[in-house]
Design a protein around this motif. Structure first.
Motif, PDB file in Angstrom:
ATOM      1  N   TYR A   1      18.236  40.338  65.809  1.00  0.00           N
ATOM      2  CA  TYR A   1      19.140  41.161  66.598  1.00  0.00           C
ATOM      3  C   TYR A   1      20.474  40.425  66.802  1.00  0.00           C
ATOM      4  CZ  TYR A   1      15.391  44.362  68.063  1.00  0.00           C
ATOM      5  OH  TYR A   1      14.379  45.295  68.088  1.00  0.00           O
ATOM      6  N   LYS A   2      21.539  41.215  66.897  1.00  0.00           N
ATOM      7  CA  LYS A   2      22.851  40.673  67.242  1.00  0.00           C
ATOM      8  C   LYS A   2      23.430  41.499  68.369  1.00  0.00           C
ATOM      9  CE  LYS A   2      27.399  39.451  65.393  1.00  0.00           C
ATOM     10  NZ  LYS A   2      28.293  39.455  64.212  1.00  0.00           N
ATOM     11  N   GLN A   3      23.903  40.815  69.419  1.00  0.00           N
ATOM     12  CA  GLN A   3      24.566  41.473  70.540  1.00  0.00           C
ATOM     13  C   GLN A   3      25.809  40.680  70.875  1.00  0.00           C
ATOM     14  OE1 GLN A   3      22.363  41.699  74.214  1.00  0.00           O
ATOM     15  NE2 GLN A   3      23.496  43.490  74.902  1.00  0.00           N
ATOM     16  N   GLY A   4      26.955  41.208  70.526  1.00  0.00           N
ATOM     17  CA  GLY A   4      28.190  40.442  70.668  1.00  0.00           C
ATOM     18  C   GLY A   4      28.164  39.276  69.707  1.00  0.00           C
ATOM     19  N   ASP A   5      28.326  38.060  70.224  1.00  0.00           N
ATOM     20  CA  ASP A   5      28.254  36.869  69.373  1.00  0.00           C
ATOM     21  C   ASP A   5      26.911  36.150  69.535  1.00  0.00           C
ATOM     22  OD1 ASP A   5      28.611  36.026  71.935  1.00  0.00           O
ATOM     23  OD2 ASP A   5      30.201  34.591  71.496  1.00  0.00           O
ATOM     24  N   LYS A   6      25.928  36.800  70.172  1.00  0.00           N
ATOM     25  CA  LYS A   6      24.603  36.220  70.365  1.00  0.00           C
ATOM     26  C   LYS A   6      23.618  36.814  69.364  1.00  0.00           C
ATOM     27  CE  LYS A   6      26.206  34.195  74.081  1.00  0.00           C
ATOM     28  NZ  LYS A   6      26.508  32.761  74.104  1.00  0.00           N
ATOM     29  N   LYS A   7      22.701  35.957  68.885  1.00  0.00           N
ATOM     30  CA  LYS A   7      21.658  36.410  67.962  1.00  0.00           C
ATOM     31  C   LYS A   7      20.298  35.954  68.475  1.00  0.00           C
ATOM     32  CE  LYS A   7      24.456  36.325  63.725  1.00  0.00           C
ATOM     33  NZ  LYS A   7      24.587  35.741  62.363  1.00  0.00           N
ATOM     34  N   GLN A   8      19.267  36.766  68.222  1.00  0.00           N
ATOM     35  CA  GLN A   8      17.914  36.364  68.574  1.00  0.00           C
ATOM     36  C   GLN A   8      16.920  36.963  67.588  1.00  0.00           C
ATOM     37  OE1 GLN A   8      17.056  37.731  72.536  1.00  0.00           O
ATOM     38  NE2 GLN A   8      16.810  39.857  71.933  1.00  0.00           N
ATOM     39  N   LEU A   9      15.845  36.226  67.370  1.00  0.00           N
ATOM     40  CA  LEU A   9      14.746  36.670  66.519  1.00  0.00           C
ATOM     41  C   LEU A   9      13.614  37.147  67.413  1.00  0.00           C
ATOM     42  CD1 LEU A   9      14.600  33.898  63.762  1.00  0.00           C
ATOM     43  CD2 LEU A   9      14.783  36.346  63.312  1.00  0.00           C
ATOM     44  N   VAL A  10      13.101  38.334  67.115  1.00  0.00           N
ATOM     45  CA  VAL A  10      11.975  38.891  67.865  1.00  0.00           C
ATOM     46  C   VAL A  10      10.820  39.086  66.890  1.00  0.00           C
ATOM     47  CG1 VAL A  10      11.144  40.776  69.295  1.00  0.00           C
ATOM     48  CG2 VAL A  10      13.527  40.026  69.490  1.00  0.00           C
ATOM     49  N   PHE A  11       9.692  38.425  67.173  1.00  0.00           N
ATOM     50  CA  PHE A  11       8.526  38.466  66.302  1.00  0.00           C
ATOM     51  C   PHE A  11       7.458  39.385  66.898  1.00  0.00           C
ATOM     52  CE2 PHE A  11      10.627  34.433  65.615  1.00  0.00           C
ATOM     53  CZ  PHE A  11      10.597  34.266  64.242  1.00  0.00           C
ATOM     54  N   HIS A  12       6.904  40.248  66.032  1.00  0.00           N
ATOM     55  CA  HIS A  12       5.776  41.100  66.404  1.00  0.00           C
ATOM     56  C   HIS A  12       4.670  40.867  65.378  1.00  0.00           C
ATOM     57  CE1 HIS A  12       8.150  43.239  69.419  1.00  0.00           C
ATOM     58  NE2 HIS A  12       9.112  43.382  68.514  1.00  0.00           N
ATOM     59  N   ILE A  13       3.524  40.361  65.845  1.00  0.00           N
ATOM     60  CA  ILE A  13       2.420  39.993  64.957  1.00  0.00           C
ATOM     61  C   ILE A  13       1.168  40.733  65.387  1.00  0.00           C
ATOM     62  CG2 ILE A  13       1.197  38.070  63.890  1.00  0.00           C
ATOM     63  CD1 ILE A  13       4.229  37.813  63.707  1.00  0.00           C
ATOM     64  N   ASN A  14       0.341  41.141  64.407  1.00  0.00           N
ATOM     65  CA  ASN A  14      -0.958  41.715  64.749  1.00  0.00           C
ATOM     66  C   ASN A  14      -1.991  41.310  63.708  1.00  0.00           C
ATOM     67  OD1 ASN A  14      -0.891  43.900  62.585  1.00  0.00           O
ATOM     68  ND2 ASN A  14       0.912  44.468  63.787  1.00  0.00           N
ATOM     69  N   GLY A  15      -3.255  41.412  64.101  1.00  0.00           N
ATOM     70  CA  GLY A  15      -4.349  41.092  63.190  1.00  0.00           C
ATOM     71  C   GLY A  15      -4.726  39.624  63.155  1.00  0.00           C
ATOM     72  N   LEU A  16      -4.267  38.817  64.109  1.00  0.00           N
ATOM     73  CA  LEU A  16      -4.589  37.398  64.131  1.00  0.00           C
ATOM     74  C   LEU A  16      -5.870  37.138  64.921  1.00  0.00           C
ATOM     75  CD1 LEU A  16      -1.072  35.798  64.772  1.00  0.00           C
ATOM     76  CD2 LEU A  16      -2.365  35.782  62.639  1.00  0.00           C
ATOM     77  N   ASP A  17      -6.557  36.059  64.570  1.00  0.00           N
ATOM     78  CA  ASP A  17      -7.742  35.655  65.324  1.00  0.00           C
ATOM     79  C   ASP A  17      -7.328  35.057  66.661  1.00  0.00           C
ATOM     80  OD1 ASP A  17      -9.413  36.425  63.235  1.00  0.00           O
ATOM     81  OD2 ASP A  17      -9.305  34.437  62.275  1.00  0.00           O
ATOM     82  N   ASP A  18      -8.208  35.184  67.637  1.00  0.00           N
ATOM     83  CA  ASP A  18      -7.934  34.605  68.945  1.00  0.00           C
ATOM     84  C   ASP A  18      -7.948  33.079  68.851  1.00  0.00           C
ATOM     85  OD1 ASP A  18      -7.414  34.409  71.590  1.00  0.00           O
ATOM     86  OD2 ASP A  18      -9.397  35.007  72.287  1.00  0.00           O
ATOM     87  N   THR A  19      -7.161  32.425  69.714  1.00  0.00           N
ATOM     88  CA  THR A  19      -7.121  30.959  69.711  1.00  0.00           C
ATOM     89  C   THR A  19      -8.269  30.400  70.551  1.00  0.00           C
ATOM     90  OG1 THR A  19      -5.581  31.025  71.575  1.00  0.00           O
ATOM     91  CG2 THR A  19      -4.639  30.868  69.376  1.00  0.00           C
ATOM     92  N   LYS A  20      -8.618  29.150  70.277  1.00  0.00           N
ATOM     93  CA  LYS A  20      -9.706  28.482  70.997  1.00  0.00           C
ATOM     94  C   LYS A  20      -9.151  27.212  71.658  1.00  0.00           C
ATOM     95  CE  LYS A  20     -13.198  30.034  67.649  1.00  0.00           C
ATOM     96  NZ  LYS A  20     -12.238  30.769  66.811  1.00  0.00           N
ATOM     97  N   GLY A  21      -9.563  26.971  72.891  1.00  0.00           N
ATOM     98  CA  GLY A  21      -9.141  25.768  73.592  1.00  0.00           C
ATOM     99  C   GLY A  21      -7.625  25.675  73.715  1.00  0.00           C
ATOM    100  N   SER A  22      -7.048  24.570  73.227  1.00  0.00           N
ATOM    101  CA  SER A  22      -5.599  24.344  73.332  1.00  0.00           C
ATOM    102  C   SER A  22      -4.826  24.873  72.126  1.00  0.00           C
ATOM    103  CB  SER A  22      -5.328  22.837  73.482  1.00  0.00           C
ATOM    104  OG  SER A  22      -5.803  22.131  72.342  1.00  0.00           O
ATOM    105  N   GLU A  23      -5.484  25.567  71.227  1.00  0.00           N
ATOM    106  CA  GLU A  23      -4.819  26.070  70.020  1.00  0.00           C
ATOM    107  C   GLU A  23      -3.678  27.022  70.373  1.00  0.00           C
ATOM    108  OE1 GLU A  23      -8.327  26.098  66.591  1.00  0.00           O
ATOM    109  OE2 GLU A  23      -7.932  27.910  67.761  1.00  0.00           O
ATOM    110  N   ALA A  24      -2.693  27.081  69.479  1.00  0.00           N
ATOM    111  CA  ALA A  24      -1.563  27.993  69.649  1.00  0.00           C
ATOM    112  C   ALA A  24      -0.988  28.314  68.277  1.00  0.00           C
ATOM    113  CB  ALA A  24      -0.492  27.377  70.538  1.00  0.00           C
ATOM    114  N   TYR A  25      -0.458  29.519  68.143  1.00  0.00           N
ATOM    115  CA  TYR A  25       0.269  29.880  66.930  1.00  0.00           C
ATOM    116  C   TYR A  25       1.719  29.412  67.095  1.00  0.00           C
ATOM    117  CZ  TYR A  25      -3.651  32.772  65.438  1.00  0.00           C
ATOM    118  OH  TYR A  25      -4.902  33.210  65.039  1.00  0.00           O
TER     119      TYR A  25
END
Length: 247
Positions: free
Chosen positions: A163-187
């Motif tokens: 996305y771009k808004q004025g002179d600012k940019k940002q990335l927005v991620f939408h993910i599905n179908g991933l396995d749940d994390t265990k313990g301290s795990e993170a994507y």
């Protein structure tokens, strides 16, 4: 921000808003606001923008050239008005000392007053910039498709929208179908450029395997690919786990 430049109180509104006026001036401004629609509208707009500002600001240093100009102006004027000095004359020495102390006191006052003005100018600019950013709708300028790294094993997929808004940019991620994390795990999301990887943050998924992440993209950061890995924790600066998604 529409301030009435012909109104004598319009230049005092920023100082009034941030509480840098005396009690008498505050009462005068508030009485004025009752009968001045232009200033009332201006203060309402600034209050709306003020609510969008972060709670803390970094102190703004007054530019060095402004300090030099103040000092040069004070001591140049002081030197030009002094009569020739007679040696060993105590009255003249006292007068010179008095003038020097007066000049230093004036400089201190001007530095303090100049700092208030400079901070008010910067605050006004930040308020204006925030209002302009809010009035510009965000625009999607790029869409990246994220595919599973294990086709035939899982059905994970996702998108990254730039996305771009004025002179600012940002990335927005939408993910599905991933396995749940265990313990301290993170994507963890990686922005890849010339083989180098930079972390764009970590996320977890819900019970249905859906996750999301927003990353503010700085101007100096560029990338030509995106990867997502399952990491043992959220503290890594380089990938340590297996890749699950990528462009």
């Amino acid at each position: 921000m529409s301030l009435n430049s012909s109104c004598s109180f319009s230049n005092e509104l920023v100082s009034y808003l941030i509480g840098e006026v005396s009690e008498v001036d505050r009462m005068n401004i508030e009485r004025h606001l009752v009968n001045c629609p232009s200033c009332t509208k201006g203060i309402q707009e600034m209050q709306e923008a003020w609510s969008m500002l972060p709670y803390e600001f970094e102190d703004v240093e007054v530019p060095a050239d402004l300090k030099d100009e103040v000092m040069n102006a004070i001591f140049s004027a002081d030197a030009s008005t002094q009569p020739p000095i007679e040696k060993d004359n105590p009255n003249i020495k006292y007068k010179k000392l008095h003038q020097t102390l007066y000049g230093l006191a004036a400089a201190a006052f001007l530095f303090s007053f100049g700092g208030v003005i400079w901070n008010n100018i910067n605050l006004r600019d930040q308020v204006t910039e925030l209002k302009e950013q809010v009035n510009i709708p965000p625009e999607v300028i790029e869409i990246y498709t994220l595919k599973t790294a294990n086709p035939g094993v899982d059905s994970a997929k996702g998108q990254a929208l730039l996305y771009k808004q004025g002179d600012k940019k940002q990335l927005v991620f939408h993910i599905n179908g991933l396995d749940d994390t265990k313990g301290s795990e993170a994507y963890q999301v990686w922005l890849i450029h010339d083989g180098n990887r930079k972390s764009a943050g970590t996320f977890h998924v819900d019970d249905e395997g859906n996750g999301s992440l927003t990353y503010q993209l700085k101007e100096e950061i560029s990338f030509d690919a995106i990867g997502i890995s399952l990491e043992p924790d959220a503290n890594g600066t380089q990938p340590r786990g297996k890749k699950v998604l990528g462009t």
